[in-house]
Write a protein that holds these residues in place. Structure first.
Motif, mmCIF file in Angstrom:
data_model
loop_
_atom_site.group_PDB
_atom_site.id
_atom_site.type_symbol
_atom_site.label_atom_id
_atom_site.label_comp_id
_atom_site.label_asym_id
_atom_site.label_seq_id
_atom_site.Cartn_x
_atom_site.Cartn_y
_atom_site.Cartn_z
ATOM 1 N N MET A 272 0.865 -1.172 0.000
ATOM 2 C CA MET A 272 0.000 0.000 0.000
ATOM 3 C C MET A 272 0.910 1.234 0.000
ATOM 4 N N PRO A 273 0.467 2.361 -0.573
ATOM 5 C CA PRO A 273 1.323 3.566 -0.624
ATOM 6 C C PRO A 273 1.866 3.978 0.746
ATOM 7 N N GLU A 274 1.023 3.901 1.771
ATOM 8 C CA GLU A 274 1.489 4.306 3.112
ATOM 9 C C GLU A 274 2.517 3.318 3.667
ATOM 10 N N GLU A 275 2.407 2.039 3.283
ATOM 11 C CA GLU A 275 3.391 1.045 3.729
ATOM 12 C C GLU A 275 4.766 1.343 3.143
ATOM 13 N N GLU A 276 4.785 1.760 1.876
ATOM 14 C CA GLU A 276 6.067 2.073 1.238
ATOM 15 C C GLU A 276 6.770 3.213 1.937
ATOM 16 N N LEU A 277 5.997 4.135 2.512
ATOM 17 C CA LEU A 277 6.581 5.258 3.234
ATOM 18 C C LEU A 277 6.990 4.879 4.652
ATOM 19 N N GLU A 278 6.225 3.984 5.277
ATOM 20 C CA GLU A 278 6.419 3.691 6.699
ATOM 21 C C GLU A 278 7.281 2.468 6.979
ATOM 22 N N LEU A 279 7.322 1.492 6.065
ATOM 23 C CA LEU A 279 8.033 0.244 6.324
ATOM 24 C C LEU A 279 9.345 0.179 5.543
ATOM 25 N N SER A 280 10.310 -0.487 6.130
ATOM 26 C CA SER A 280 11.585 -0.690 5.444
ATOM 27 C C SER A 280 11.411 -1.790 4.397
ATOM 28 N N PRO A 281 12.324 -1.866 3.440
ATOM 29 C CA PRO A 281 12.244 -2.948 2.444
ATOM 30 C C PRO A 281 12.239 -4.336 3.095
ATOM 31 N N VAL A 282 12.988 -4.502 4.169
ATOM 32 C CA VAL A 282 13.021 -5.799 4.869
ATOM 33 C C VAL A 282 11.643 -6.117 5.446
ATOM 34 N N GLU A 283 11.002 -5.116 6.039
ATOM 35 C CA GLU A 283 9.662 -5.331 6.606
ATOM 36 C C GLU A 283 8.636 -5.617 5.501
ATOM 37 N N LEU A 284 8.767 -4.932 4.380
ATOM 38 C CA LEU A 284 7.855 -5.184 3.257
ATOM 39 C C LEU A 284 8.015 -6.608 2.740
#
Length: 135
Positions: free
Chosen positions: A38-50
């Motif tokens: 989700m757009p907000e996830e890309e801003l809030e989560l690190s690539p590892v978390e994603l």
């Protein structure tokens, strides 16, 4: 997540993927299942978390799909391999042309007179040219 709201849709899509021929879709390079953030996830989560979240979704909702066809990392690896093959094919195609052109240029260079490398040689070349001009 769309998945948590529509498990039936996930099952239907998984069935279509597993029965590749049944939907009339031919995927020459195969397929990779990825989870779009989700757009907000890309801003809030690190690539590892994603990536961790993507793995959780795949293991929970797409466990019937082969794990070798899961995830963004797999997709990136597959794209890099495809690009590598494309570059290799292109190099193989243009290599004969390049070698031919190099040979032509080499022959032209061999046909050119030597360039004097010292003042003495330069004086001798100029003297010989002046003598030719007098004749």
């Amino acid at each position: 997540d769309m998945i948590s709201h529509s498990p039936k849709l996930v099952q239907e899509r998984s069935a279509v993927i597993l029965n590749k021929g049944s939907c009339g879709l031919i995927l020459n390079e195969g397929w990779i299942a990825v989870r779009n953030a989700m757009p907000e996830e890309e801003l809030e989560l690190s690539p590892v978390e994603l990536r961790r979240k993507e793995q959780e979704v795949m293991q929970t909702h797409f466990s019937e799909l082969p794990s070798s066809c899961w995830g963004m990392d797999t997709l990136v690896d597959r794209i890099m391999a495809l690009q590598g093959r494309t570059v290799d094919d292109f190099i193989a195609e243009v290599k004969p042309e390049i070698l031919k052109k190099l040979d032509e240029v080499g022959q032209e260079l061999r046909g050119m007179p030597e360039v004097p490398s010292s003042e003495l040689q330069c004086t001798l070349v100029l003297s010989a040219a002046l003598l030719k001009m007098k004749e």
